[in-house]
Design a protein around this motif. Structure first.
Motif, PDB file in Angstrom:
ATOM      1  N   ALA A   1      -6.516   3.238  -1.177  1.00  0.00           N
ATOM      2  CA  ALA A   1      -6.449   3.644   0.224  1.00  0.00           C
ATOM      3  C   ALA A   1      -7.539   4.676   0.497  1.00  0.00           C
ATOM      4  O   ALA A   1      -7.290   5.878   0.626  1.00  0.00           O
ATOM      5  CB  ALA A   1      -5.067   4.200   0.547  1.00  0.00           C
ATOM      6  N   THR A   2      -8.765   4.179   0.577  1.00  0.00           N
ATOM      7  CA  THR A   2      -9.924   5.029   0.850  1.00  0.00           C
ATOM      8  C   THR A   2     -10.804   4.347   1.892  1.00  0.00           C
ATOM      9  O   THR A   2     -10.763   3.124   2.059  1.00  0.00           O
ATOM     10  CB  THR A   2     -10.768   5.267  -0.420  1.00  0.00           C
ATOM     11  N   LYS A   3     -11.619   5.136   2.550  1.00  0.00           N
ATOM     12  CA  LYS A   3     -12.523   4.576   3.553  1.00  0.00           C
ATOM     13  C   LYS A   3     -13.558   3.672   2.903  1.00  0.00           C
ATOM     14  O   LYS A   3     -14.030   2.712   3.530  1.00  0.00           O
ATOM     15  CB  LYS A   3     -13.196   5.710   4.332  1.00  0.00           C
ATOM     16  N   TYR A   4     -13.915   3.950   1.656  1.00  0.00           N
ATOM     17  CA  TYR A   4     -14.901   3.102   0.988  1.00  0.00           C
ATOM     18  C   TYR A   4     -14.381   1.671   0.852  1.00  0.00           C
ATOM     19  O   TYR A   4     -15.165   0.714   0.874  1.00  0.00           O
ATOM     20  CB  TYR A   4     -15.253   3.672  -0.392  1.00  0.00           C
ATOM     21  N   LYS A   5     -13.073   1.528   0.721  1.00  0.00           N
ATOM     22  CA  LYS A   5     -12.482   0.193   0.619  1.00  0.00           C
ATOM     23  C   LYS A   5     -12.307  -0.467   1.997  1.00  0.00           C
ATOM     24  O   LYS A   5     -11.835  -1.598   2.088  1.00  0.00           O
ATOM     25  CB  LYS A   5     -11.131   0.271  -0.092  1.00  0.00           C
ATOM     26  N   GLY A   6     -12.679   0.248   3.056  1.00  0.00           N
ATOM     27  CA  GLY A   6     -12.703  -0.351   4.378  1.00  0.00           C
ATOM     28  C   GLY A   6     -11.347  -0.546   5.030  1.00  0.00           C
ATOM     29  O   GLY A   6     -11.217  -1.359   5.959  1.00  0.00           O
TER      30      GLY A   6
ATOM     31  N   GLY B   1      -3.798   6.152  -2.395  1.00  0.00           N
ATOM     32  CA  GLY B   1      -5.088   6.808  -2.321  1.00  0.00           C
ATOM     33  C   GLY B   1      -5.072   7.976  -1.355  1.00  0.00           C
ATOM     34  O   GLY B   1      -4.103   8.162  -0.604  1.00  0.00           O
ATOM     35  N   PRO B   2      -6.130   8.753  -1.330  1.00  0.00           N
ATOM     36  CA  PRO B   2      -6.154  10.006  -0.567  1.00  0.00           C
ATOM     37  C   PRO B   2      -6.140   9.834   0.950  1.00  0.00           C
ATOM     38  O   PRO B   2      -5.799  10.774   1.667  1.00  0.00           O
ATOM     39  CB  PRO B   2      -7.460  10.667  -1.023  1.00  0.00           C
ATOM     40  N   ASP B   3      -6.517   8.647   1.448  1.00  0.00           N
ATOM     41  CA  ASP B   3      -6.627   8.463   2.898  1.00  0.00           C
ATOM     42  C   ASP B   3      -5.457   7.677   3.491  1.00  0.00           C
ATOM     43  O   ASP B   3      -5.507   7.281   4.659  1.00  0.00           O
ATOM     44  CB  ASP B   3      -7.945   7.748   3.238  1.00  0.00           C
TER      45      ASP B   3
ATOM     46  N   PHE C   1       1.826  -0.882   5.100  1.00  0.00           N
ATOM     47  CA  PHE C   1       1.299  -0.109   3.972  1.00  0.00           C
ATOM     48  C   PHE C   1       2.395  -0.004   2.910  1.00  0.00           C
ATOM     49  O   PHE C   1       3.398   0.693   3.104  1.00  0.00           O
ATOM     50  CB  PHE C   1       0.863   1.287   4.423  1.00  0.00           C
ATOM     51  N   LEU C   2       2.210  -0.657   1.787  1.00  0.00           N
ATOM     52  CA  LEU C   2       3.236  -0.692   0.746  1.00  0.00           C
ATOM     53  C   LEU C   2       3.017   0.340  -0.349  1.00  0.00           C
ATOM     54  O   LEU C   2       3.899   0.529  -1.192  1.00  0.00           O
ATOM     55  CB  LEU C   2       3.295  -2.087   0.117  1.00  0.00           C
ATOM     56  N   GLY C   3       1.859   0.987  -0.368  1.00  0.00           N
ATOM     57  CA  GLY C   3       1.577   1.935  -1.438  1.00  0.00           C
ATOM     58  C   GLY C   3       1.319   1.212  -2.758  1.00  0.00           C
ATOM     59  O   GLY C   3       1.039   0.012  -2.785  1.00  0.00           O
ATOM     60  N   LYS C   4       1.429   1.920  -3.845  1.00  0.00           N
ATOM     61  CA  LYS C   4       1.177   1.342  -5.167  1.00  0.00           C
ATOM     62  C   LYS C   4       2.340   0.433  -5.554  1.00  0.00           C
ATOM     63  O   LYS C   4       3.503   0.817  -5.469  1.00  0.00           O
ATOM     64  CB  LYS C   4       1.007   2.460  -6.200  1.00  0.00           C
ATOM     65  N   ARG C   5       2.024  -0.787  -5.984  1.00  0.00           N
ATOM     66  CA  ARG C   5       3.042  -1.748  -6.398  1.00  0.00           C
ATOM     67  C   ARG C   5       2.618  -2.402  -7.709  1.00  0.00           C
ATOM     68  O   ARG C   5       1.434  -2.548  -8.000  1.00  0.00           O
ATOM     69  CB  ARG C   5       3.220  -2.832  -5.326  1.00  0.00           C
ATOM     70  N   SER C   6       3.599  -2.825  -8.464  1.00  0.00           N
ATOM     71  CA  SER C   6       3.331  -3.523  -9.727  1.00  0.00           C
ATOM     72  C   SER C   6       3.635  -5.013  -9.620  1.00  0.00           C
ATOM     73  O   SER C   6       3.565  -5.734 -10.615  1.00  0.00           O
ATOM     74  CB  SER C   6       4.166  -2.910 -10.855  1.00  0.00           C
ATOM     75  N   ASP C   7       3.976  -5.491  -8.420  1.00  0.00           N
ATOM     76  CA  ASP C   7       4.362  -6.889  -8.231  1.00  0.00           C
ATOM     77  C   ASP C   7       3.446  -7.602  -7.245  1.00  0.00           C
ATOM     78  O   ASP C   7       3.907  -8.376  -6.394  1.00  0.00           O
ATOM     79  CB  ASP C   7       5.819  -6.978  -7.770  1.00  0.00           C
ATOM     80  N   VAL C   8       2.145  -7.376  -7.378  1.00  0.00           N
ATOM     81  CA  VAL C   8       1.197  -7.947  -6.417  1.00  0.00           C
ATOM     82  C   VAL C   8       1.252  -9.466  -6.419  1.00  0.00           C
ATOM     83  O   VAL C   8       1.209 -10.108  -5.359  1.00  0.00           O
ATOM     84  CB  VAL C   8      -0.238  -7.454  -6.713  1.00  0.00           C
ATOM     85  N   GLN C   9       1.352 -10.077  -7.598  1.00  0.00           N
ATOM     86  CA  GLN C   9       1.381 -11.541  -7.649  1.00  0.00           C
ATOM     87  C   GLN C   9       2.614 -12.094  -6.934  1.00  0.00           C
ATOM     88  O   GLN C   9       2.547 -13.158  -6.312  1.00  0.00           O
ATOM     89  CB  GLN C   9       1.323 -12.008  -9.095  1.00  0.00           C
ATOM     90  N   ARG C  10       3.727 -11.384  -7.010  1.00  0.00           N
ATOM     91  CA  ARG C  10       4.918 -11.798  -6.249  1.00  0.00           C
ATOM     92  C   ARG C  10       4.661 -11.665  -4.755  1.00  0.00           C
ATOM     93  O   ARG C  10       5.008 -12.557  -3.966  1.00  0.00           O
ATOM     94  CB  ARG C  10       6.114 -10.943  -6.671  1.00  0.00           C
ATOM     95  N   LEU C  11       4.047 -10.561  -4.331  1.00  0.00           N
ATOM     96  CA  LEU C  11       3.767 -10.344  -2.915  1.00  0.00           C
ATOM     97  C   LEU C  11       2.825 -11.409  -2.354  1.00  0.00           C
ATOM     98  O   LEU C  11       2.895 -11.750  -1.172  1.00  0.00           O
ATOM     99  CB  LEU C  11       3.166  -8.959  -2.710  1.00  0.00           C
TER     100      LEU C  11
END
Length: 362
Positions: free
Chosen positions: A198-203, A226-228, A247-257
């Motif tokens: 979650a940064t501006k560099y990631k757009g 991330g900071p932003d 915005f889900l934040g950090k997750r460990s189940d991306v493939q499920r999502l």
């Protein structure tokens, strides 16, 4: 042969791309059993995959002057670095301490311009001495190899591409109803997945602005912390898209999502070789990406995804809208994207090429 030193840039449990990078360390540990050392600059919980590989762990900042004494003490002759610079005075000190080979594996994102004029000439001159420069530069994609030659001004003979890859996976479509229910998505929603810090560099701010111009049935799901993050949530509220920007934040189940999504959006301002984009493609989620070479490298426009003019909101919105409204287009691009990953971007191919091309030899 002396010992091999791998150098981490962060504490061992930092996660993110370092979970991928440590796979290269394991390859070296298998190649040189009992002779591999790994230096972490900060203390942390060492992943089991590293402990099980028989790598000797040290808490040593290799950017410190004491690194020279460390090299002598452990009889290091070969050094494998991740994302270090092309020119560094430390390389000369290490060579005086007994190091024979220095390999830099470059995963740094971005699209820097070529080095020209006196700066380019100076870099080329210093590199020709082979004192403060690496023995070999590995790149995660062809555009990164081009960076080594044109921006770092390295000798092309020491520049090698080892294309990034992922471990292929399949998604379970039966999970789609539960995922969409969990995210409280409307039945008619067309959902784009965005994975990244979650940064501006990631757009991510660019993505929010694009969503504000898309119809109400289009939703974005963002995974990552991330900071932003708070700033992006505020922007979504200001643009009245908070209910469609998840915005889900950090997750460990991306493939499920992924099973609950229809396509992907990756508006990053720069990458090296994005693993997230390869994972979208593997899951059959056609990605929408900017025209930056470092971001669009794996995506062929209208074949495996859609490419829009970088930083052009209207162009991005047009591509996103077209993909949201055309089921047949999504299916065609998604199928081709999946096939492309299997043919060109698997971790097995990456590790085989790495093992064959790295300049460190038994």
């Amino acid at each position: 042969m002396g010992n091999v030193l791998m150098v981490a840039n962060y504490e061992p449990d930092v996660g993110y791309a370092w979970n991928f990078i440590q796979q290269f360390w394991v390859v070296l540990a298998k190649k040189f059993p009992g002779r591999c050392h790994l230096a972490y600059p900060l203390h942390g919980a060492v992943p089991a995959v590293i402990s099980d590989a028989g790598i000797k762990i040290h808490w040593q900042n290799m950017r410190d002057k004491s690194s020279t004494d460390f090299i002598r003490q452990h009889r290091i002759e070969h050094v494998y670095l991740t994302d270090w610079t092309g020119l560094n005075p430390l390389y000369a000190r290490w060579r005086l301490a007994g190091v024979k080979d220095i390999v830099v594996h470059d995963h740094v994102p971005g699209d820097p311009p070529p080095a020209r004029g006196w700066k380019g000439a100076l870099k080329a001159s210093l590199n020709s001495l082979r004192v403060m420069s690496p023995t070999q530069c590995l790149a995660v994609a062809e555009h990164v190899t081009k960076r080594h030659i044109e921006t770092w001004r390295m000798d092309p003979s020491i520049c090698v591409t080892v294309t990034n890859g992922i471990r292929p996976f399949t998604v379970d479509p039966s999970l789609r109803p539960s995922v969409r229910s969990e995210l409280q998505l409307p039945a008619d929603a067309k959902v784009f997945l965005i994975v990244g810090r979650a940064t501006k560099y990631k757009g991510v701010d660019f993505a929010v602005r694009c969503l504000a111009k898309l119809p109400a049935h289009v939703h974005f799901v963002h995974v990552g912390d991330g900071p932003d993050l708070d700033e992006f949530r505020k922007l979504a509220r200001e643009l009245n898209v908070a209910e469609r920007m998840h915005f889900l934040g950090k997750r460990s189940d991306v493939q499920r999502l992924m099973t609950g999504c229809d396509a992907a959006f990756h508006p990053s301002r720069g990458e090296a070789m994005s693993l997230a984009i390869l994972e979208y493609m593997c899951a059959g989620l056609p990605p929408v990406v900017p025209s930056l070479p470092s971001v669009s490298v794996a995506v062929e426009h209208q074949v495996t995804g859609l490419v829009y003019q970088n930083l052009n909101v209207e162009a991005a919105v047009s591509a996103l809208g077209a993909l949201a409204d055309d089921d047949a287009l999504r299916a065609r691009l998604g199928s081709a994207a999946h096939a492309k990953v299997l043919s060109s971007y698997t971790i097995e191919q990456t590790m085989r090429t790495f093992d064959e091309k790295i300049a460190i030899r038994a």
